[in-house]
Design a protein around this motif. Structure first.
Motif, short mmCIF file in Angstrom:
data_model
loop_
_atom_site.label_atom_id
_atom_site.label_comp_id
_atom_site.label_asym_id
_atom_site.label_seq_id
_atom_site.Cartn_x
_atom_site.Cartn_y
_atom_site.Cartn_z
N SER A 446 0.83 -1.21 0.00
CA SER A 446 0.00 0.00 0.00
C SER A 446 0.86 1.26 0.00
O SER A 446 1.61 1.52 0.95
N ARG A 447 0.72 2.06 -1.05
CA ARG A 447 1.43 3.33 -1.11
C ARG A 447 0.88 4.31 -0.08
O ARG A 447 1.63 5.12 0.48
N ASP A 448 -0.42 4.28 0.14
CA ASP A 448 -1.01 5.19 1.12
C ASP A 448 -0.49 4.89 2.52
O ASP A 448 -0.23 5.81 3.31
N ALA A 449 -0.35 3.61 2.86
CA ALA A 449 0.17 3.26 4.18
C ALA A 449 1.61 3.76 4.33
O ALA A 449 1.99 4.29 5.38
N ALA A 450 2.42 3.61 3.27
CA ALA A 450 3.79 4.10 3.32
C ALA A 450 3.81 5.62 3.47
O ALA A 450 4.60 6.18 4.25
N TRP A 451 2.95 6.31 2.73
CA TRP A 451 2.85 7.78 2.83
C TRP A 451 2.50 8.19 4.26
O TRP A 451 3.12 9.08 4.84
N GLN A 452 1.49 7.51 4.82
CA GLN A 452 1.10 7.82 6.20
C GLN A 452 2.25 7.58 7.17
O GLN A 452 2.49 8.38 8.08
N GLY A 453 2.96 6.47 6.98
CA GLY A 453 4.07 6.16 7.88
C GLY A 453 5.12 7.25 7.88
O GLY A 453 5.55 7.73 8.95
N PHE A 454 5.57 7.66 6.70
CA PHE A 454 6.57 8.72 6.63
C PHE A 454 6.02 10.04 7.19
O PHE A 454 6.73 10.77 7.89
N SER A 455 4.77 10.34 6.91
CA SER A 455 4.19 11.61 7.33
C SER A 455 3.98 11.68 8.84
O SER A 455 4.10 12.75 9.45
N MET A 456 3.67 10.54 9.47
CA MET A 456 3.35 10.49 10.90
C MET A 456 4.57 10.46 11.81
O MET A 456 4.45 10.68 13.02
N HIS A 457 5.74 10.16 11.25
CA HIS A 457 6.91 10.03 12.12
C HIS A 457 7.11 11.33 12.90
O HIS A 457 6.99 12.43 12.33
N PRO A 458 7.42 11.24 14.20
CA PRO A 458 7.54 12.46 15.01
C PRO A 458 8.62 13.43 14.54
O PRO A 458 8.56 14.62 14.89
N LEU A 459 9.58 12.98 13.75
CA LEU A 459 10.59 13.90 13.22
C LEU A 459 10.23 14.40 11.82
O LEU A 459 11.04 15.06 11.18
N VAL A 460 9.02 14.08 11.36
CA VAL A 460 8.52 14.59 10.07
C VAL A 460 7.24 15.38 10.27
O VAL A 460 7.18 16.58 10.00
N SER A 461 6.19 14.71 10.73
CA SER A 461 4.90 15.34 11.06
C SER A 461 4.38 16.26 9.96
O SER A 461 4.00 17.40 10.20
N SER A 462 4.36 15.75 8.72
CA SER A 462 3.92 16.57 7.60
C SER A 462 3.54 15.67 6.43
O SER A 462 4.40 14.95 5.91
N PRO A 463 2.28 15.72 5.98
CA PRO A 463 1.91 14.96 4.78
C PRO A 463 2.66 15.41 3.54
O PRO A 463 2.97 14.59 2.66
N GLU A 464 2.97 16.72 3.45
CA GLU A 464 3.70 17.22 2.29
C GLU A 464 5.11 16.63 2.24
O GLU A 464 5.55 16.12 1.21
N LEU A 465 5.80 16.67 3.39
CA LEU A 465 7.14 16.09 3.43
C LEU A 465 7.08 14.57 3.30
O LEU A 465 7.96 13.96 2.69
N GLY A 466 6.04 13.97 3.88
CA GLY A 466 5.89 12.53 3.75
C GLY A 466 5.78 12.09 2.30
O GLY A 466 6.37 11.09 1.88
N ALA A 467 5.04 12.87 1.50
CA ALA A 467 4.90 12.56 0.08
C ALA A 467 6.24 12.68 -0.65
O ALA A 467 6.59 11.85 -1.50
N LYS A 468 6.98 13.72 -0.32
CA LYS A 468 8.27 13.93 -0.98
C LYS A 468 9.28 12.86 -0.57
O LYS A 468 10.09 12.40 -1.39
N LEU A 469 9.22 12.46 0.69
CA LEU A 469 10.10 11.38 1.13
C LEU A 469 9.78 10.10 0.37
O LEU A 469 10.69 9.41 -0.13
N LEU A 470 8.51 9.79 0.26
CA LEU A 470 8.13 8.56 -0.43
C LEU A 470 8.57 8.59 -1.89
O LEU A 470 9.10 7.60 -2.40
#
Length: 499
Positions: A446-470
């Motif tokens: 699941s790409r959405d699950a991966a996006w959520q994981g990166f976005s939710m990390h306490p040192l990220v906390s950003s859907p925008e950055l989570g998307a770019k990380l992914l």
């Protein structure tokens, strides 16, 4: 007895062989099977071990030399194993550099196990770890799996879903902290000397030593109040004496990256290379030089004094090259967190191989041991028990935590701890929530699950950055691209936050 080491071409494997061959814990192992997907590295490490065995025999230190077998076949290596050490690095050190650089390029922490780099490491590793667990369950169902593979907490948690309580995660950082405190108090805290009890709790690379009771008295408050004592504790020097005193606990050294994130990023970006780039070059040079030395027929040599030739010496053996490289590697560990060279007593403070062998010996012989391990919040066969019976009632029953345990022939038994404070509980919950989304992505693609994981990390906390990380990790890692079918998150993230 058969011990299988997965990731057998890994740089630290000879340390395990030495501990076994010298009888460090008195356990006799008849066969060590090394398995790795890279035959050249596997061959080099086997050559180092052969040289090490010759030197140990010459020095009269061999207790029992186990037979050494090397293979690239997972099933062959694991079949009939009594113990399996899992120490794989999917993608090698080169993949770690991608983990680091993608995050740093977005102004985020780029580190092996902490932050988005740790999640990327997990995302490409978890499918392999699950395959290993299924293979062990099929061809060696009675084996104990001791997991070294990082990020150790979520990897162990995933493997427990297949193997239950017969997989245990280990890390040498918490036991190193406890030993440093024990040296100051002149008490063997690990063995429980003088009725010693320690309260250590957390996740892997996110934990705290909260009390140290000796002769019925908690000695930690006095240690925290003593600047001279804190100066002898590496973790206090890294994090800051005033902070650990205010917090009322001694943190795992990896808390540095959570508490001093901006400083860590500045130090890493200010260096010529990241840690991953340093290790990729250092180990690449070692494997190349050691392979050339062996091809040239250089016999393993013993220096007697422990001094070794430089890595580019014409007549260095694979063993000599390995020893020199090892010392440099350990001395530069977490270099970005220090303003000084690492102290020798901290460099020589033990390691994974000792913790793993003590755990293995306790399970095999029934000789009781106490050690800090990564274990389930409650036994795998008691998932439906009341939450009050869990180690940390507020966390899921199947969560893997890092706590002090007693180990013997009847298994691994976590020892009681005090209630976990809200702030620590919040840090643990938010990190594991992000890691579990990554585990979901690894299981389902699941790409959405991966996006959520990166976005939710306490040192990220950003859907925008989570998307770019992914997007960056899909572009940089073939394993992640294949797992997620080359896509990105379906949600559209604005290039700049809306106001």
């Amino acid at each position: 007895m058969k011990l299988t080491i997965l990731g057998g071409g890994g740089f630290r494997v000879p340390l395990v062989y030495e501990a076994v061959a010298t009888g460090a814990t008195g356990l006799q192992v008849d066969e060590i099977a090394l398995q790795d997907v890279d035959p050249d590295r596997l061959r080099t490490i086997a050559d180092v071990i052969e040289g090490l065995r010759a030197q140990l025999e010459a020095d009269g230190r061999i207790s029992h030399a186990p037979r050494l077998v090397a293979t690239t076949d997972l099933r062959d290596a694991v079949t009939a194993a009594d113990f399996v050490f899992s120490a794989v690095r999917v993608g090698g050190a080169e993949a770690r550099t991608v983990d680091e650089r993608v995050a740093l390029g977005l102004g985020l922490l780029g580190q092996e196990t902490i932050g988005p780099g740790g999640l990327a490491y997990a995302l490409r590793t978890l499918p392999v770890a699950l395959d290993i667990a299924r293979t062990v369950a099929e061809v060696a169902p009675a084996a104990w799996v001791i997991n070294f593979t990082n990020p150790a907490g979520i990897v162990t948690e995933a493997m427990r879903g297949v193997l239950g309580d017969r997989v245990v995660g280990i890390c040498d950082t918490p036991i190193g902290l406890v030993r440093r405190v024990g040296r100051l108090l002149d008490v063997d805290l690990v063995a429980g000397e003088r009725g010693a009890e320690v309260d250590y709790v957390g996740l892997n690379h996110l934990g705290w030593l909260r009390s140290v009771t000796v002769d019925g008295t908690d000695r930690l408050p006095d240690l925290l109040a003593d600047d001279a004592a804190l100066e002898e504790i590496e973790e206090a020097r890294l994090i800051g004496k005033d902070w650990v005193r205010a917090d009322g606990a001694l943190p795992n050294e990896y808390l540095y990256y959570y508490l001093h994130t901006a400083s860590a990023i500045d130090r890493i970006t200010g260096s010529a290379t990241t840690r991953g780039e340093f290790l990729a070059k250092q180990q690449g040079d070692f494997y190349l030089a050691a392979g050339s030395a062996d091809a040239a027929g250089n016999a393993p040599t013993s220096t007697g004094t422990g001094a070794v030739p430089s890595a580019d010496a014409c007549c260095s053996s694979p063993l000599d090259l390995w020893r020199e490289t090892l010392h440099e590697r350990e001395a530069t560990y977490m270099a970005e967190s220090r303003d000084e060279e690492r102290r020798e007593e901290d460099v020589a403070g033990g390691g994974y191989q000792e913790v793993a062998l003590r755990l293995m010996t306790a399970l095999a012989t029934g000789r009781r041991e106490r050690m800090i391990l990564d274990v389930g919040n409650i036994g795998a066969d008691r998932q439906e028990a009341p939450a009050s019976e869990r180690i940390v009632p507020e966390l899921p029953a199947d969560a893997v935590l890092e706590v002090l345990c007693e180990v013997g022939g009847d298994g691994v038994h976590p020892l009681p701890i005090g209630p976990v404070e809200l702030g620590r509980l919040g840090m643990m919950s938010s990190l594991r929530a992000a890691e579990r989304k990554i585990l979901d992505a690894a299981r389902t693609g699941s790409r959405d699950a991966a996006w959520q994981g990166f976005s939710m990390h306490p040192l990220v906390s950003s859907p925008e950055l989570g998307a770019k990380l992914l997007e960056g990790y899909i572009a940089g890692h073939p394993q992640i691209a294949e797992l997620l079918d080359g896509g990105g998150p379906r949600g559209s993230a604005p290039s700049e936050p809306t106001r």
